[in-house]
Scaffold this active site. Structure first.
Site, mmCIF file in Angstrom:
data_model
loop_
_atom_site.group_PDB
_atom_site.id
_atom_site.type_symbol
_atom_site.label_atom_id
_atom_site.label_comp_id
_atom_site.label_asym_id
_atom_site.label_seq_id
_atom_site.Cartn_x
_atom_site.Cartn_y
_atom_site.Cartn_z
ATOM 1 N N HIS A 121 0.806 -1.224 0.000
ATOM 2 C CA HIS A 121 0.000 0.000 0.000
ATOM 3 C C HIS A 121 0.839 1.275 0.000
ATOM 4 O O HIS A 121 0.306 2.365 -0.188
ATOM 5 C CB HIS A 121 -0.914 0.036 1.229
ATOM 6 C CG HIS A 121 -1.827 -1.146 1.337
ATOM 7 N ND1 HIS A 121 -1.703 -2.113 2.314
ATOM 8 C CD2 HIS A 121 -2.864 -1.535 0.575
ATOM 9 C CE1 HIS A 121 -2.634 -3.032 2.151
ATOM 10 N NE2 HIS A 121 -3.350 -2.718 1.107
ATOM 11 N N SER A 167 -5.811 -9.777 -2.202
ATOM 12 C CA SER A 167 -4.837 -10.230 -1.206
ATOM 13 C C SER A 167 -5.081 -11.669 -0.746
ATOM 14 O O SER A 167 -4.533 -12.101 0.261
ATOM 15 C CB SER A 167 -4.877 -9.299 0.019
ATOM 16 O OG SER A 167 -4.563 -7.975 -0.347
ATOM 17 N N THR A 214 -6.614 2.918 -5.441
ATOM 18 C CA THR A 214 -6.553 1.931 -6.526
ATOM 19 C C THR A 214 -7.641 0.866 -6.443
ATOM 20 O O THR A 214 -7.996 0.265 -7.457
ATOM 21 C CB THR A 214 -5.190 1.208 -6.548
ATOM 22 O OG1 THR A 214 -4.955 0.614 -5.259
ATOM 23 C CG2 THR A 214 -4.067 2.158 -6.895
ATOM 24 N N SER A 274 -9.219 -5.969 4.255
ATOM 25 C CA SER A 274 -8.937 -5.748 2.841
ATOM 26 C C SER A 274 -9.984 -4.844 2.222
ATOM 27 O O SER A 274 -11.154 -5.212 2.086
ATOM 28 C CB SER A 274 -8.902 -7.091 2.100
ATOM 29 O OG SER A 274 -8.908 -6.893 0.702
ATOM 30 N N GLU A 287 -3.016 3.271 2.086
ATOM 31 C CA GLU A 287 -2.715 3.746 0.728
ATOM 32 C C GLU A 287 -3.121 5.204 0.570
ATOM 33 O O GLU A 287 -2.360 6.008 0.025
ATOM 34 C CB GLU A 287 -3.451 2.902 -0.314
ATOM 35 C CG GLU A 287 -3.206 3.389 -1.746
ATOM 36 C CD GLU A 287 -4.073 2.708 -2.784
ATOM 37 O OE1 GLU A 287 -4.504 3.399 -3.737
ATOM 38 O OE2 GLU A 287 -4.322 1.493 -2.658
ATOM 39 N N CYS A 290 3.171 -1.076 -4.468
ATOM 40 C CA CYS A 290 2.616 -1.368 -5.795
ATOM 41 C C CYS A 290 2.968 -0.236 -6.756
ATOM 42 O O CYS A 290 2.781 0.950 -6.424
ATOM 43 C CB CYS A 290 1.102 -1.510 -5.702
ATOM 44 S SG CYS A 290 0.290 -1.677 -7.299
ATOM 45 N N CYS A 319 -6.916 0.639 -10.428
ATOM 46 C CA CYS A 319 -6.116 -0.242 -11.286
ATOM 47 C C CYS A 319 -7.023 -1.144 -12.114
ATOM 48 O O CYS A 319 -8.137 -1.479 -11.711
ATOM 49 C CB CYS A 319 -5.101 -1.043 -10.475
ATOM 50 S SG CYS A 319 -5.764 -2.458 -9.600
#
Length: 283
Positions: A75, A266, A166, A222, A127, A97, A194
């Site tokens: 993150h 994840s 993302t 998550s 993140e 990432c 993403c």
């Protein structure tokens, strides 16, 4: 019983890269740390801890610990954190990432051009905290709900640059962007969700529309798995959020004809396979 497994379920590129990095560094037999959980999956983090990897959540936690290597989580971290870690004598391996790093650069650039920055995402997510640290704090807002978008007010005369976490829900991102656009600002919209996230959400929605029950697998913390659950729940009321096969109550889905399975970015393949196998065998 028909079981449909999403082709996009499981590790995305950035997560796989980060996890592989940690397992490879374990072989170096040196003190090894991750800054924050390497990914938001408790099973993976637990396995790494068994192998000697220590999770630290703040630079101050490194004080007095044996010097070694600190791996930056997928993150990313806030601006300046890496320099502070290195100043304590630790080596850095950056497993952030690449798509997250790209957002850091974009936010830094447009903030430097005197734009207001809007980050669409969850303000408490690491993140988003990292992204926010690369812009001028006074001209930066994090927006995650319709209400926050409606209340957003930027001084006129400045452009507004909008980016996204993302893993944010793509349809919700579009909705919040439209609300801000209606305010009449000069807007630059950068869809930084993403591609893997968009594909995963689109496929999950399509499967959930055609099944009687949907199983979503992923860590409780998550963000992308939580978004998948929300999307699937909107299409299929019998949607279940589990971390591993141990959380699966087969009695809840035994009477249905069609079951869909998807998983967050994840979630390791072995957990997905175990859930799929149990559903097929038991039902």
């Amino acid at each position: 019983m028909n079981v449909i497994l999403a082709k996009s379920a499981g590790f995305c590129f950035g997560v796989k890269r980060a996890v592989d990095t940690v397992y490879e560094r374990i072989l170096e037999k040196e003190p090894l740390y991750t800054f924050g959980p390497i990914i938001h999956n408790e099973e993976v983090v637990r396995d790494l801890e068994k192998k000697g990897v220590v999770v630290v959540n703040d630079v101050d936690e490194l004080a007095g610990k044996p010097q070694g290597t600190v791996i930056i989580r997928a993150h990313g971290v806030e601006r300046g954190v890496c320099e502070k870690i290195q100043a304590l004598g630790f080596s850095i391996v950056d497993a952030t990432c690449p798509f997250v790093l790209k957002i850091h650069r974009l936010v830094e650039r447009y903030s430097g051009e005197d734009c207001h920055i809007v980050i669409v995402g969850n303000a408490s997510h690491p993140e988003v905290k990292g992204i926010k640290s690369w812009s001028n704090a006074e001209d930066t807002r994090v927006i995650g709900t319709r209400e926050e978008a409606e209340k957003y007010d930027a001084s006129h005369g400045k452009k507004v640059c909008i980016v996204s976490q993302t893993t944010f829900n793509y349809n919700k991102f579009q909705e919040l962007v439209e609300i801000i656009k209606e305010k009449g600002y000069d807007i630059i919209v950068l869809n930084t969700i993403c591609n893997a996230t968009e594909e995963r959400q689109t496929e999950a929605r399509a499967i959930a529309e055609q099944v009687d029950a949907m199983i979503v697998i992923g860590g409780r913390n998550s963000s992308n798995t939580q978004k998948l659950f929300e999307i699937c729940k909107n299409e299929c009321k019998n949607t279940y959020y589990i971390q591993t096969v141990k959380d699966l109550d087969l009695a809840e889905v035994r009477s249905v004809d069609n079951v869909g399975i998807t998983a967050g970015a994840s979630t390791p393949n072995n957990i997905i396979e175990e859930v799929q196998k149990n559903v097929r065998n038991e039902l």
